[in-house]
Design an enzyme around this catalytic site. Structure first.
Site, PDB file in Angstrom:
ATOM      1  N   LYS A   9       0.831  -1.209   0.000  1.00  0.00           N
ATOM      2  CA  LYS A   9       0.000   0.000   0.000  1.00  0.00           C
ATOM      3  C   LYS A   9       0.873   1.270   0.000  1.00  0.00           C
ATOM      4  CE  LYS A   9      -3.864  -2.314   2.361  1.00  0.00           C
ATOM      5  NZ  LYS A   9      -4.905  -2.190   3.407  1.00  0.00           N
ATOM      6  N   TYR A  49     -12.309  -1.599  -3.514  1.00  0.00           N
ATOM      7  CA  TYR A  49     -12.862  -1.878  -2.180  1.00  0.00           C
ATOM      8  C   TYR A  49     -14.387  -1.813  -2.168  1.00  0.00           C
ATOM      9  CZ  TYR A  49      -8.557  -1.998   0.715  1.00  0.00           C
ATOM     10  OH  TYR A  49      -7.373  -2.354   1.326  1.00  0.00           O
ATOM     11  N   ARG A  85      -2.022 -14.432   3.851  1.00  0.00           N
ATOM     12  CA  ARG A  85      -2.786 -13.730   4.906  1.00  0.00           C
ATOM     13  C   ARG A  85      -2.108 -13.948   6.271  1.00  0.00           C
ATOM     14  NH1 ARG A  85      -7.232 -10.204   3.772  1.00  0.00           N
ATOM     15  NH2 ARG A  85      -8.001 -10.760   5.836  1.00  0.00           N
ATOM     16  N   THR A  91      -5.912  -7.481  10.340  1.00  0.00           N
ATOM     17  CA  THR A  91      -6.218  -6.133   9.839  1.00  0.00           C
ATOM     18  C   THR A  91      -5.798  -5.076  10.854  1.00  0.00           C
ATOM     19  OG1 THR A  91      -8.170  -7.129   8.804  1.00  0.00           O
ATOM     20  CG2 THR A  91      -8.080  -4.712   8.865  1.00  0.00           C
ATOM     21  N   ASN A 112      -1.830  -0.077   6.978  1.00  0.00           N
ATOM     22  CA  ASN A 112      -1.362  -1.391   7.413  1.00  0.00           C
ATOM     23  C   ASN A 112      -0.494  -2.102   6.373  1.00  0.00           C
ATOM     24  OD1 ASN A 112      -3.404  -2.151   5.687  1.00  0.00           O
ATOM     25  ND2 ASN A 112      -4.740  -2.993   7.257  1.00  0.00           N
ATOM     26  N   HIS A 115      -1.973  -5.517   1.432  1.00  0.00           N
ATOM     27  CA  HIS A 115      -3.295  -6.090   1.185  1.00  0.00           C
ATOM     28  C   HIS A 115      -3.113  -7.500   0.672  1.00  0.00           C
ATOM     29  CE1 HIS A 115      -7.163  -7.011  -0.629  1.00  0.00           C
ATOM     30  NE2 HIS A 115      -6.497  -7.384  -1.683  1.00  0.00           N
ATOM     31  N   GLU A 126      -9.840  -9.524  -7.986  1.00  0.00           N
ATOM     32  CA  GLU A 126      -8.787  -8.532  -7.741  1.00  0.00           C
ATOM     33  C   GLU A 126      -7.610  -8.668  -8.723  1.00  0.00           C
ATOM     34  OE1 GLU A 126      -9.701  -7.824  -2.995  1.00  0.00           O
ATOM     35  OE2 GLU A 126      -7.897  -8.937  -3.555  1.00  0.00           O
TER      36      GLU A 126
HETATM   37  P1  ATP Z   1      -7.134  -5.672   3.058  1.00  0.00           P
HETATM   38  O1  ATP Z   1      -8.434  -5.945   2.333  1.00  0.00           O
HETATM   39  O2  ATP Z   1      -6.617  -4.285   2.826  1.00  0.00           O
HETATM   40  O3  ATP Z   1      -6.119  -6.747   2.784  1.00  0.00           O
HETATM   41  P2  ATP Z   1      -8.192  -6.886   5.392  1.00  0.00           P
HETATM   42  O4  ATP Z   1      -8.735  -7.914   4.441  1.00  0.00           O
HETATM   43  O5  ATP Z   1      -7.323  -7.362   6.489  1.00  0.00           O
HETATM   44  O6  ATP Z   1      -7.386  -5.763   4.612  1.00  0.00           O
HETATM   45  P3  ATP Z   1     -10.770  -5.624   5.368  1.00  0.00           P
HETATM   46  O7  ATP Z   1     -11.819  -5.935   6.347  1.00  0.00           O
HETATM   47  O8  ATP Z   1     -10.896  -6.159   3.976  1.00  0.00           O
HETATM   48  O9  ATP Z   1      -9.367  -6.037   6.005  1.00  0.00           O
HETATM   49  O10 ATP Z   1     -10.633  -4.017   5.306  1.00  0.00           O
HETATM   50  C1  ATP Z   1     -10.026  -3.378   4.194  1.00  0.00           C
HETATM   51  C2  ATP Z   1      -9.186  -2.225   4.692  1.00  0.00           C
HETATM   52  O11 ATP Z   1     -10.059  -1.235   5.231  1.00  0.00           O
HETATM   53  C3  ATP Z   1      -8.233  -2.581   5.832  1.00  0.00           C
HETATM   54  O12 ATP Z   1      -6.978  -3.016   5.389  1.00  0.00           O
HETATM   55  C4  ATP Z   1      -8.098  -1.264   6.546  1.00  0.00           C
HETATM   56  O13 ATP Z   1      -7.172  -0.425   5.860  1.00  0.00           O
HETATM   57  C5  ATP Z   1      -9.476  -0.663   6.389  1.00  0.00           C
HETATM   58  N1  ATP Z   1     -10.313  -0.977   7.567  1.00  0.00           N
HETATM   59  C6  ATP Z   1     -10.897  -2.149   7.865  1.00  0.00           C
HETATM   60  N2  ATP Z   1     -11.591  -2.089   9.024  1.00  0.00           N
HETATM   61  C7  ATP Z   1     -11.428  -0.817   9.457  1.00  0.00           C
HETATM   62  C8  ATP Z   1     -11.888  -0.106  10.591  1.00  0.00           C
HETATM   63  N3  ATP Z   1     -12.665  -0.691  11.515  1.00  0.00           N
HETATM   64  N4  ATP Z   1     -11.516   1.192  10.716  1.00  0.00           N
HETATM   65  C9  ATP Z   1     -10.725   1.794   9.786  1.00  0.00           C
HETATM   66  N5  ATP Z   1     -10.268   1.172   8.695  1.00  0.00           N
HETATM   67  C10 ATP Z   1     -10.602  -0.116   8.527  1.00  0.00           C
HETATM   68 MG    MG Z   2      -9.868  -7.405   2.730  1.00  0.00          MG
END
Ligand code: ATP
Ligand code: MG
Length: 137
Positions: A9, A49, A85, A91, A112, A115, A126
């Protein structure tokens, strides 16, 4: 063999962590099938997203994902979706396991670093969102 879409990212690229992330993948015998640097527009970030549309963090996370260049990669390996993962960590970096990328480098639930696709269906969507068939082979 399974494939997944990984992204370093904008925070990871800005903090010079591209090599560090790729080294961890290679150390785990994960193969790179494709790689490129790309800066998403806000519209492209929203498309990426779209499963999160309507959530409170949607606007903020799509602003962040379009704030600078990312490195997008197609990873290949046995069970690579779950394997990668696990290497990424949770996350919320505060809940991520020791030794994971997010535990070590994330500074915020949003910033973070990486992704990874979360299922075979998500991975197919994706990978197609970032790469053409010719680029992946
Ligand atoms: P990613 O899809 O980026 O790999 P992830 O699968 O671990 O991350 P998701 O639930 O898909 O998590 O959320 C997508 C992204 O949205 C997260 O990486 C984070 O940047 C953001 N995000 C998720 N939950 C929250 C939250 N509660 N508050 C703020 N940002 C969040
Ligand atoms: Mg995700």
């Amino acid at each position: 063999m399974e494939r997944t879409l990984a992204i370093i990212k904008p925070d990871g690229v800005a903090r010079n962590l591209v090599g560090t992330v790729i080294q961890r993948l290679e150390r785990e015998a994960i193969h790179l099938a494709a790689i490129k640097m790309i800066r998403l527009t806000k519209v492209q970030a929203k498309g990426f997203y779209k499963v999160h549309e309507g959530k409170p963090f949607f606007d903020s996370v799509t602003d962040f994902m379009s704030s600078g260049p990312c490195v997008a990669m197609v990873l290949e390996g046995e069970d690579v979706i779950a394997h990668y993962r696990n290497i990424m960590g949770a996350t919320d970096y505060k809940k991520a396991a020791e030794g994971t990328i997010r535990k070590e480098f994330a500074t915020d639930i949003e910033k973070n670093i990486v992704h990874g696709s979360d299922s075979p269906e998500t991975a197919a969507f994706e990978i197609g969102y970032f790469f053409s068939a010719m680029e992946v082979g």
